[in-house]
Design an enzyme around this catalytic site. Structure first.
Site, short mmCIF file in Angstrom:
data_model
loop_
_atom_site.label_atom_id
_atom_site.label_comp_id
_atom_site.label_asym_id
_atom_site.label_seq_id
_atom_site.Cartn_x
_atom_site.Cartn_y
_atom_site.Cartn_z
NE ARG A 20 -3.66 -2.43 0.01
CZ ARG A 20 -3.39 -3.57 -0.62
NH1 ARG A 20 -2.28 -3.69 -1.34
NH2 ARG A 20 -4.22 -4.59 -0.58
CD GLU A 65 -6.11 -0.58 2.14
OE1 GLU A 65 -6.79 -0.83 1.12
OE2 GLU A 65 -5.65 -1.48 2.86
CB SER A 74 -10.16 -2.78 2.78
OG SER A 74 -9.46 -3.24 3.90
#
Length: 303
Positions: A176, A296, A226
């Site tokens: 990420r 995230e 998410s």
């Protein structure tokens, strides 16, 4: 200078219909949350994108890149400065087993186009609800695959409007993360290397992943996908589930009962509701398991 002056100046390079002032960002985010952008610009070409970035840099105007809005929460007060939206830079081109995609192309569409050409390697992305630009910035991944597995190079703009073409190694892709997000680059396009595969096997894999996604994720409600990164040694969703937080939240926002890793806009939530629910989840998981959940999703704008 006022936002109306910015809009008037930008009309030198951008068609007026692609420049909007006081534009609501709810339409452009998957959470259906957020206030207005001072100026919202949709360049139709890479040259127009360069012009906008250079203009913002020259006049010291804050500039925010908005992709498909799948991993972003815009605060209720909106975004000052210019919001840059590359939805019109959505070309997808396939030559042999090489795939070229503009920043604004949806990663799902790229996966579909690749599959239609019997190309394998991009099946993992068949359900990721983001743009190529956003996917590059965060090295998007799902079901065992990541952008770093297939990327060849990526064309970006610096905050000064300089064009760079970065190789896979130069992108510094990890979980990420990328040099794009680290340096605040703006993605123009990406080139991927896939391989010829068996059409039946490709179709079967996409069908399986689509079933898994639709059966496990709360797609019937707006959400940012998410919300948390996977903490080392744990799964965020399992920690949240074991903290008995599903169905709980603040205001109209709620931890999904279908998938604990998702926070949904269940009942006309505000961005404040959504953000406070994120904080509540982080606090409870920390108290119960001693694990820090890192977001995230990106939170932008003013309260």
């Amino acid at each position: 200078m006022t936002l109306y002056q910015w809009a008037e100046d930008l009309a030198q390079w951008i068609k007026p219909e692609n420049i909007k002032t006081n534009e609501s960002l709810k339409t452009y985010t998957m959470t259906k949350l957020g206030g207005n952008a001072d100026v919202f610009v949709m360049p139709a070409t890479e040259q127009e994108a360069v012009a906008v970035v250079k203009y913002a840099h020259t006049h010291d105007i804050p500039l925010l890149m908005l992709g498909n809005g799948s991993n972003m929460v815009v605060r209720d007060g909106g975004v000052r400065g210019i919001v840059l939206h590359f939805a019109k830079l959505d070309e997808i081109r396939i030559e042999g087993d090489t795939v070229y995609a503009g920043s604004g192309a949806l990663i799902i569409d790229v996966s579909k186009r690749a599959a239609a050409e019997s190309l394998t390697g991009f099946e993992f992305a068949c359900g990721i609800p983001g743009s190529i630009g956003g996917a590059m910035a965060m090295n998007a991944g799902a079901y065992g695959g990541e952008i770093k597995d297939v990327i060849v190079q990526c064309a970006v703009l610096t905050d000064e409007g300089e064009c760079l073409v970065l190789s896979k190694d130069e992108l510094d892709l990890s979980y990420r993360k990328s040099i794009i997000s680290k340096n605040g680059y703006y993605v123009l396009s990406a080139t991927f290397q896939l391989a010829k595969g068996d059409q039946a096997a490709i179709d079967a894999k996409i069908a399986d992943l689509t079933f898994q996604r639709e059966s496990k994720q709360p797609l019937e409600y707006p959400s940012a996908g998410s919300v948390f990164k996977r903490p080392p040694g744990y799964f965020a969703g399992k920690l949240i589930q074991d903290s008995e937080l599903q169905g709980k939240g603040v205001g109209g926002a709620e931890v999904s009962e279908k998938h604990a890793g998702f926070i949904i806009n269940k009942n006309n939530a505000t961005a404040k509701d959504y953000i406070e629910t994120i904080k509540m989840v982080q606090r409870v998981v920390k108290e119960k398991f001693g694990v820090e959940l890192e977001k995230e999703v990106k939170i932008v704008g003013e309260d």
